[in-house]
Design a protein around this motif. Sequence first.
Motif, PDB file in Angstrom:
ATOM      1  N   GLU A  71     -75.864  58.689  -8.065  1.00 22.23           N
ATOM      2  CA  GLU A  71     -75.435  59.728  -8.866  1.00 22.23           C
ATOM      3  C   GLU A  71     -74.491  60.416  -9.209  1.00 22.23           C
ATOM      4  N   ALA A  72     -74.190  61.266  -7.267  1.00 21.36           N
ATOM      5  CA  ALA A  72     -73.532  62.424  -6.871  1.00 21.36           C
ATOM      6  C   ALA A  72     -72.140  61.674  -7.059  1.00 21.36           C
ATOM      7  N   LEU A  73     -71.888  60.690  -6.631  1.00 27.28           N
ATOM      8  CA  LEU A  73     -70.991  59.658  -6.454  1.00 27.28           C
ATOM      9  C   LEU A  73     -70.137  59.753  -7.896  1.00 27.28           C
ATOM     10  N   TYR A  74     -71.143  59.290  -9.432  1.00 26.62           N
ATOM     11  CA  TYR A  74     -70.897  58.732 -10.824  1.00 26.62           C
ATOM     12  C   TYR A  74     -70.293  60.245 -11.359  1.00 26.62           C
ATOM     13  N   VAL A  75     -70.849  61.824 -10.728  1.00 23.84           N
ATOM     14  CA  VAL A  75     -70.687  62.730 -11.544  1.00 23.84           C
ATOM     15  C   VAL A  75     -69.257  62.877 -11.126  1.00 23.84           C
ATOM     16  N   VAL A  76     -69.033  62.798  -9.936  1.00 28.63           N
ATOM     17  CA  VAL A  76     -67.792  63.191  -9.186  1.00 28.63           C
ATOM     18  C   VAL A  76     -66.216  61.836  -9.548  1.00 28.63           C
ATOM     19  N   LEU A  77     -66.976  60.632 -10.068  1.00 28.21           N
ATOM     20  CA  LEU A  77     -65.918  60.124 -10.674  1.00 28.21           C
ATOM     21  C   LEU A  77     -65.427  60.599 -12.057  1.00 28.21           C
ATOM     22  N   GLU A  78     -66.558  60.890 -12.723  1.00 26.22           N
ATOM     23  CA  GLU A  78     -66.243  61.704 -14.032  1.00 26.22           C
ATOM     24  C   GLU A  78     -65.054  62.354 -13.369  1.00 26.22           C
ATOM     25  N   ASP A  79     -65.605  63.466 -12.974  1.00 29.13           N
ATOM     26  CA  ASP A  79     -64.298  64.865 -12.800  1.00 29.13           C
ATOM     27  C   ASP A  79     -62.969  63.994 -12.244  1.00 29.13           C
ATOM     28  N   ALA A  80     -63.283  62.927 -11.730  1.00 31.54           N
ATOM     29  CA  ALA A  80     -62.021  62.654 -11.066  1.00 31.54           C
ATOM     30  C   ALA A  80     -60.760  61.593 -12.629  1.00 31.54           C
ATOM     31  N   GLY A  81     -61.688  61.587 -13.325  1.00 32.53           N
ATOM     32  CA  GLY A  81     -61.440  60.279 -14.437  1.00 32.53           C
ATOM     33  C   GLY A  81     -61.169  59.268 -14.031  1.00 32.53           C
ATOM     34  N   PHE A  82     -62.369  58.834 -13.724  1.00 35.60           N
ATOM     35  CA  PHE A  82     -62.611  57.396 -13.747  1.00 35.60           C
ATOM     36  C   PHE A  82     -63.278  56.713 -14.377  1.00 35.60           C
ATOM     37  N   LEU A  83     -64.898  57.655 -14.646  1.00 35.63           N
ATOM     38  CA  LEU A  83     -65.852  57.445 -15.778  1.00 35.63           C
ATOM     39  C   LEU A  83     -66.070  57.810 -16.361  1.00 35.63           C
ATOM     40  N   LYS A  84     -65.753  57.749 -18.298  1.00 42.05           N
ATOM     41  CA  LYS A  84     -66.139  58.350 -19.197  1.00 42.05           C
ATOM     42  C   LYS A  84     -67.519  59.247 -20.039  1.00 42.05           C
ATOM     43  N   SER A  85     -67.440  60.503 -20.173  1.00 42.99           N
ATOM     44  CA  SER A  85     -68.572  61.214 -19.980  1.00 42.99           C
ATOM     45  C   SER A  85     -69.664  60.196 -20.917  1.00 42.99           C
ATOM     46  N   GLU A  86     -68.891  59.934 -21.764  1.00 44.45           N
ATOM     47  CA  GLU A  86     -70.101  58.742 -22.528  1.00 44.45           C
ATOM     48  C   GLU A  86     -71.159  57.778 -21.880  1.00 44.45           C
ATOM     49  N   VAL A  87     -69.938  56.980 -20.461  1.00 41.64           N
ATOM     50  CA  VAL A  87     -70.360  56.097 -19.708  1.00 41.64           C
ATOM     51  C   VAL A  87     -71.571  56.169 -19.211  1.00 41.64           C
ATOM     52  N   LEU A  88     -71.731  57.703 -17.911  1.00 42.95           N
ATOM     53  CA  LEU A  88     -72.663  58.608 -17.262  1.00 42.95           C
ATOM     54  C   LEU A  88     -73.596  58.596 -18.138  1.00 42.95           C
ATOM     55  N   ASP A  89     -73.261  59.192 -19.144  1.00 35.22           N
ATOM     56  CA  ASP A  89     -74.533  59.622 -20.146  1.00 35.22           C
ATOM     57  C   ASP A  89     -75.633  58.499 -20.230  1.00 35.22           C
ATOM     58  N   THR A  90     -75.097  57.566 -20.079  1.00 39.15           N
ATOM     59  CA  THR A  90     -76.165  56.091 -20.221  1.00 39.15           C
ATOM     60  C   THR A  90     -76.882  55.945 -19.170  1.00 39.15           C
ATOM     61  N   LEU A  91     -77.116  56.172 -17.779  1.00 44.16           N
ATOM     62  CA  LEU A  91     -77.341  56.418 -16.690  1.00 44.16           C
ATOM     63  C   LEU A  91     -79.132  56.196 -16.964  1.00 44.16           C
ATOM     64  N   GLY A  92     -79.250  55.257 -16.338  1.00 45.51           N
ATOM     65  CA  GLY A  92     -80.958  54.837 -17.009  1.00 45.51           C
ATOM     66  C   GLY A  92     -81.313  54.050 -18.062  1.00 45.51           C
ATOM     67  N   GLN A  93     -80.263  54.051 -18.958  1.00 48.55           N
ATOM     68  CA  GLN A  93     -80.757  52.932 -19.738  1.00 48.55           C
ATOM     69  C   GLN A  93     -80.325  51.624 -19.978  1.00 48.55           C
ATOM     70  N   PHE A  94     -81.202  50.834 -21.215  1.00 48.49           N
ATOM     71  CA  PHE A  94     -80.917  49.362 -20.910  1.00 48.49           C
ATOM     72  C   PHE A  94     -79.304  48.807 -20.841  1.00 48.49           C
ATOM     73  N   GLY A  95     -78.995  48.486 -20.750  1.00 50.88           N
ATOM     74  CA  GLY A  95     -77.623  48.473 -20.706  1.00 50.88           C
ATOM     75  C   GLY A  95     -76.749  48.817 -19.830  1.00 50.88           C
ATOM     76  N   SER A  96     -76.977  49.431 -19.221  1.00 55.35           N
ATOM     77  CA  SER A  96     -76.125  50.190 -18.832  1.00 55.35           C
ATOM     78  C   SER A  96     -75.011  49.588 -17.996  1.00 55.35           C
ATOM     79  N   ILE A  97     -73.671  50.188 -17.643  1.00 58.41           N
ATOM     80  CA  ILE A  97     -72.736  49.199 -16.367  1.00 58.41           C
ATOM     81  C   ILE A  97     -73.671  50.311 -15.317  1.00 58.41           C
ATOM     82  N   LEU A  98     -74.726  51.430 -15.046  1.00 57.27           N
ATOM     83  CA  LEU A  98     -74.573  52.513 -13.620  1.00 57.27           C
ATOM     84  C   LEU A  98     -75.828  51.985 -13.616  1.00 57.27           C
ATOM     85  N   ALA A  99     -75.699  51.486 -11.815  1.00 62.15           N
ATOM     86  CA  ALA A  99     -77.032  50.962 -11.685  1.00 62.15           C
ATOM     87  C   ALA A  99     -77.578  51.758 -10.808  1.00 62.15           C
ATOM     88  N   GLY A 100     -78.856  51.937 -10.259  1.00 64.70           N
ATOM     89  CA  GLY A 100     -78.941  53.111  -8.977  1.00 64.70           C
ATOM     90  C   GLY A 100     -78.330  53.181  -7.820  1.00 64.70           C
TER      91      GLY A 100
END
Length: 278
Positions: A71-100
């Motif tokens: 989760e810390a890495l995802y937040v930093v990747l978002e800040d660095a421009g790798f990960l869109k905010s709307e994608v990070l907001d899917t964490l924990g949801q079915f079908g999200s590309i973001l795993a644990g």
Amino acid sequence: METKDLVIKTEKNRKRLIEVVYKAKAGHIGGDLSCLNVLTALYAKQMNVSPALKDNPQRDRFILSKGHCVEALYVVLEDAGFLKSEVLDTLGQFGSILAGHPTVEVDGIEVNSGALGHGLGIGVGIAIAAKMNKESWKTYVLMGDGEQGEGSIYEAAMAAHQYKLDNLVAIIDRNHLQISGNTEDVMGIDNIHDRWTAFGWDVVSMNGDDMQSILDTFAGIDFTNGKPHLIVSETTKGKGVSFMENVASWHHGVPSEEQYQQAIKEINDHIAALEKNV
């Protein structure tokens, strides 16, 4: 980027982390918070990485060996421009590309990781490849202190010394707590400096809760000394949220609504104080 700017950036990442874990109702929040300073410094200052360089062979490589703190890495990747905010907001949801744990489906993540004890071995292989190809890019690996009980780490440590991998930087997030309690009660590593020095590594310690200490330590790395580098990053589990700091039960925990509001207020107050002094 100035140190004060990185401190503010880290606090904003900390706030985002609390939001993400609370919304997802899952996350290893204690270790996320303890390594967030280091991750922010790596991506915003130290490493040669960016979305524009994601396929560039000359980019630096990073491996999160303590992959449960993704989760810390995802937040930093978002800040660095790798990960869109709307994608990070899917964490924990079915079908999200973001795993644990980190997966290569996410831009900016080099390898699937999280089976503890494996990240350093992968990093050694990547660093050897750079040496064989006479390339100058660097490899960074972030491990947990509880992870130091894994024997595979020490096989990798021996190999890194054998191949004189001075292009490899391993960092231990030394927050002194793992899921089952204090590291010294579970599998003691207080002799960590002597241990890794005996393996032939260049070993230094830093205050991982202090951005200036992190930056000074990174700046002092000698990438020509023929030795792999180990940084023992002394940190606080749950750093930045008063009721989470140094509490083992926050290794994996989700704040209640009341706790969430308290954490956000504390971080907002800290950000406001920092920005007032800029």
